[in-house]
Design a protein around this motif. Structure first.
Motif, PDB file in Angstrom:
ATOM      1  N   GLY A 140       0.814  -1.200   0.000  1.00  0.00           N
ATOM      2  CA  GLY A 140       0.000   0.000   0.000  1.00  0.00           C
ATOM      3  C   GLY A 140       0.848   1.249   0.000  1.00  0.00           C
ATOM      4  O   GLY A 140       2.066   1.204  -0.234  1.00  0.00           O
ATOM      5  N   VAL A 141       0.213   2.377   0.256  1.00  0.00           N
ATOM      6  CA  VAL A 141       0.872   3.681   0.287  1.00  0.00           C
ATOM      7  C   VAL A 141       0.488   4.369   1.590  1.00  0.00           C
ATOM      8  O   VAL A 141      -0.675   4.325   2.007  1.00  0.00           O
ATOM      9  N   LEU A 142       1.464   4.999   2.239  1.00  0.00           N
ATOM     10  CA  LEU A 142       1.197   5.743   3.470  1.00  0.00           C
ATOM     11  C   LEU A 142       1.527   7.213   3.242  1.00  0.00           C
ATOM     12  O   LEU A 142       2.643   7.551   2.834  1.00  0.00           O
ATOM     13  N   ILE A 143       0.537   8.071   3.484  1.00  0.00           N
ATOM     14  CA  ILE A 143       0.673   9.516   3.276  1.00  0.00           C
ATOM     15  C   ILE A 143       0.270  10.260   4.542  1.00  0.00           C
ATOM     16  O   ILE A 143      -0.696   9.883   5.213  1.00  0.00           O
ATOM     17  N   ASP A 144       1.011  11.309   4.855  1.00  0.00           N
ATOM     18  CA  ASP A 144       0.645  12.200   5.958  1.00  0.00           C
ATOM     19  C   ASP A 144      -0.205  13.324   5.374  1.00  0.00           C
ATOM     20  O   ASP A 144       0.294  14.182   4.644  1.00  0.00           O
ATOM     21  N   ILE A 145      -1.515  13.296   5.689  1.00  0.00           N
ATOM     22  CA  ILE A 145      -2.452  14.287   5.167  1.00  0.00           C
ATOM     23  C   ILE A 145      -3.020  15.094   6.329  1.00  0.00           C
ATOM     24  O   ILE A 145      -3.769  14.560   7.153  1.00  0.00           O
ATOM     25  N   LEU A 165       1.041  10.581  -5.700  1.00  0.00           N
ATOM     26  CA  LEU A 165       1.759  11.654  -6.387  1.00  0.00           C
ATOM     27  C   LEU A 165       0.927  12.931  -6.412  1.00  0.00           C
ATOM     28  O   LEU A 165       1.437  14.036  -6.163  1.00  0.00           O
ATOM     29  N   ASP A 166      -0.358  12.792  -6.697  1.00  0.00           N
ATOM     30  CA  ASP A 166      -1.253  13.956  -6.711  1.00  0.00           C
ATOM     31  C   ASP A 166      -1.342  14.590  -5.324  1.00  0.00           C
ATOM     32  O   ASP A 166      -1.361  15.823  -5.186  1.00  0.00           O
ATOM     33  N   LEU A 167      -1.382  13.764  -4.287  1.00  0.00           N
ATOM     34  CA  LEU A 167      -1.450  14.278  -2.914  1.00  0.00           C
ATOM     35  C   LEU A 167      -0.165  15.012  -2.537  1.00  0.00           C
ATOM     36  O   LEU A 167      -0.206  16.052  -1.861  1.00  0.00           O
ATOM     37  N   HIS A 172       1.009  17.446   0.633  1.00  0.00           N
ATOM     38  CA  HIS A 172       1.052  16.430   1.679  1.00  0.00           C
ATOM     39  C   HIS A 172       2.359  15.641   1.585  1.00  0.00           C
ATOM     40  O   HIS A 172       3.127  15.781   0.620  1.00  0.00           O
ATOM     41  N   ARG A 173       2.623  14.800   2.572  1.00  0.00           N
ATOM     42  CA  ARG A 173       3.950  14.178   2.676  1.00  0.00           C
ATOM     43  C   ARG A 173       3.897  12.659   2.518  1.00  0.00           C
ATOM     44  O   ARG A 173       3.105  11.984   3.177  1.00  0.00           O
ATOM     45  N   LEU A 174       4.769  12.162   1.664  1.00  0.00           N
ATOM     46  CA  LEU A 174       4.871  10.726   1.425  1.00  0.00           C
ATOM     47  C   LEU A 174       5.691  10.064   2.530  1.00  0.00           C
ATOM     48  O   LEU A 174       6.755  10.547   2.901  1.00  0.00           O
ATOM     49  N   VAL A 175       5.171   8.957   3.033  1.00  0.00           N
ATOM     50  CA  VAL A 175       5.918   8.151   4.009  1.00  0.00           C
ATOM     51  C   VAL A 175       6.441   6.882   3.336  1.00  0.00           C
ATOM     52  O   VAL A 175       7.611   6.546   3.463  1.00  0.00           O
ATOM     53  N   ALA A 176       5.565   6.177   2.620  1.00  0.00           N
ATOM     54  CA  ALA A 176       5.986   4.920   1.983  1.00  0.00           C
ATOM     55  C   ALA A 176       5.109   4.629   0.782  1.00  0.00           C
ATOM     56  O   ALA A 176       3.918   4.925   0.776  1.00  0.00           O
ATOM     57  N   ASP A 177       5.725   4.040  -0.231  1.00  0.00           N
ATOM     58  CA  ASP A 177       4.994   3.596  -1.412  1.00  0.00           C
ATOM     59  C   ASP A 177       5.291   2.128  -1.665  1.00  0.00           C
ATOM     60  O   ASP A 177       6.425   1.684  -1.470  1.00  0.00           O
ATOM     61  N   ASP A 178       4.290   1.408  -2.088  1.00  0.00           N
ATOM     62  CA  ASP A 178       4.369  -0.008  -2.465  1.00  0.00           C
ATOM     63  C   ASP A 178       4.401  -0.939  -1.254  1.00  0.00           C
ATOM     64  O   ASP A 178       3.561  -1.818  -1.112  1.00  0.00           O
ATOM     65  N   SER A 179       5.371  -0.751  -0.359  1.00  0.00           N
ATOM     66  CA  SER A 179       5.467  -1.596   0.834  1.00  0.00           C
ATOM     67  C   SER A 179       5.553  -0.709   2.073  1.00  0.00           C
ATOM     68  O   SER A 179       6.380   0.204   2.125  1.00  0.00           O
ATOM     69  N   VAL A 180       4.682  -0.984   3.041  1.00  0.00           N
ATOM     70  CA  VAL A 180       4.666  -0.205   4.289  1.00  0.00           C
ATOM     71  C   VAL A 180       4.983  -1.133   5.456  1.00  0.00           C
ATOM     72  O   VAL A 180       4.271  -2.107   5.694  1.00  0.00           O
ATOM     73  N   VAL A 221       8.304  14.727   2.280  1.00  0.00           N
ATOM     74  CA  VAL A 221       8.471  13.355   2.780  1.00  0.00           C
ATOM     75  C   VAL A 221       8.642  13.370   4.294  1.00  0.00           C
ATOM     76  O   VAL A 221       8.969  14.390   4.891  1.00  0.00           O
ATOM     77  N   ARG A 222       8.403  12.224   4.905  1.00  0.00           N
ATOM     78  CA  ARG A 222       8.768  11.991   6.302  1.00  0.00           C
ATOM     79  C   ARG A 222       9.088  10.520   6.461  1.00  0.00           C
ATOM     80  O   ARG A 222       8.623   9.680   5.685  1.00  0.00           O
ATOM     81  N   ASN A 223       9.905  10.200   7.457  1.00  0.00           N
ATOM     82  CA  ASN A 223      10.415   8.831   7.588  1.00  0.00           C
ATOM     83  C   ASN A 223       9.401   7.860   8.171  1.00  0.00           C
ATOM     84  O   ASN A 223       9.381   6.683   7.790  1.00  0.00           O
ATOM     85  N   GLU A 224       8.566   8.311   9.094  1.00  0.00           N
ATOM     86  CA  GLU A 224       7.552   7.439   9.675  1.00  0.00           C
ATOM     87  C   GLU A 224       6.383   8.266  10.164  1.00  0.00           C
ATOM     88  O   GLU A 224       6.489   9.479  10.365  1.00  0.00           O
TER      89      GLU A 224
END
Length: 312
Positions: A140-145, A165-167, A172-180, A221-224
């Motif tokens: 999945g994908v994890l986003i900080d919204i 990508l749109d978010l 907003h900030r990406l935490v993880a894509d594909d594998s969380v 981005v953010r790490n976790e």
């Protein structure tokens, strides 16, 4: 669950190994609980938690110094067992020779540090709880919204990464894509992060791998992030009845925790980024006690009751 040893603690907290390095065995640490062996210094070992890290501060060592030489040797021998992962002396306290000898016999590492006892105990507990927490991995994908960690799941190709990508483009900030990678901390708290190999990376079909931090900056981005809401994307099914009011509550079970989940149908023309963004804001409002669906339901009930009363 990651394996933690006293060697890892030594590197993390810059501890000084004070006994014979050749005799030391770095055993796995299996619990985040820390023991301060005050009762044991008095000779009571009936319920001695040998598998915990033993932390010796001023209180324990000042009592130890009042013991006879024979009792001092006895306490240190009984303190050091083959199960004990480490013994740490805080505040730069001198390590007794009796402790070094007893520890060398069974291979227990003895460390010294200048950190105060209470502060060291707190830091050790936080570190060990994080490292020893149950872990799993989800596709999945994890986003900080808006401060809410949103876990976006769905079948392959449904549009998770494109939505992410749109978010990100919307601030907003990406935490993880594909594998969380998800760990479960105390009180059912879920914290997600990306595997080291794919951190800050996003895979877009047709474009390939892009580095989100390089393209959009460090603020993207953010790490976790603690996970608060799950959103499952699925292809639109004409035969399925979707929730139109928002009164239904659904959950996604991760480890032993039930994560609130929304199911969002996907079809051409739907702006998924905006829908997910609004879902996160609405989730925040619900936590603040404002539930639009319940307010609408109450209004509808009131109108129906008034209509029935007028008919009577």
């Amino acid at each position: 669950m990651a394996e933690v040893t006293a060697e890892g603690l030594m590197e993390e907290f810059q501890l000084t190994l004070v006994n014979d390095e050749e005799s030391v065995t770095f055993r796995p640490i299996t619990t985040s609980d820390i023991s301060r062996p005050g009762m044991e210094m008095a000779g009571y070992f009936t319920y001695y938690p040998a598998k915990r890290i033993q932390l010796l501060g001023k209180t324990e060592m000042s009592f130890y110094e009042q013991l006879s030489t024979e009792d001092q040797q006895d306490r240190m021998k009984r303190l050091c067992t083959y199960d004990t992962p480490a013994i740490i002396l805080s505040r730069g306290i001198d390590v007794p020779e009796a402790l070094k000898e007893a520890a060398n016999e069974v291979g227990v590492p003895v460390f010294s540090t200048q950190i105060s006892t209470t502060r060291l105990s707190s830091k050790l507990t936080i570190f060990l709880e994080s490292k020893l927490a149950p872990m799993t991995a989800l596709h999945g994908v994890l986003i900080d919204i808006y401060g809410i960690g949103v876990l976006i799941t769905g079948s392959s190709g449904v549009g998770k990464s494109e939505t992410a990508l749109d978010l990100v483009r919307r601030g907003h900030r990406l935490v993880a894509d594909d594998s969380v990678e998800i760990r479960q901390e105390q009180d059912g708290v879920l914290v997600g992060k990306a595997p080291e190999l794919i951190r800050h990376l996003l895979e877009i079909r047709g474009l390939g791998i892009i580095n989100v931090m390089t393209l959009f900056g460090a603020g993207s981005v953010r790490n976790e992030k603690r996970i608060g809401l799950g959103i499952d994307l699925e292809a639109w099914d004409q035969k399925k009845q979707y929730d139109r009011l928002g009164l239904d509550e659904d959950y996604l079970q991760i480890l032993d925790t039930d994560l609130p989940k929304l199911t969002v149908p996907v079809r051409p023309g739907r702006n998924l980024a905006v829908i997910i963004e609004v879902a996160a804001m609405n989730f925040r409002l619900k936590r603040m006690g404002i539930n639009a669906a319940e307010q609408f339901s109450e209004r509808l009930t009131s109108v129906i009751e008034e209509s029935d009363h007028d008919n009577d």
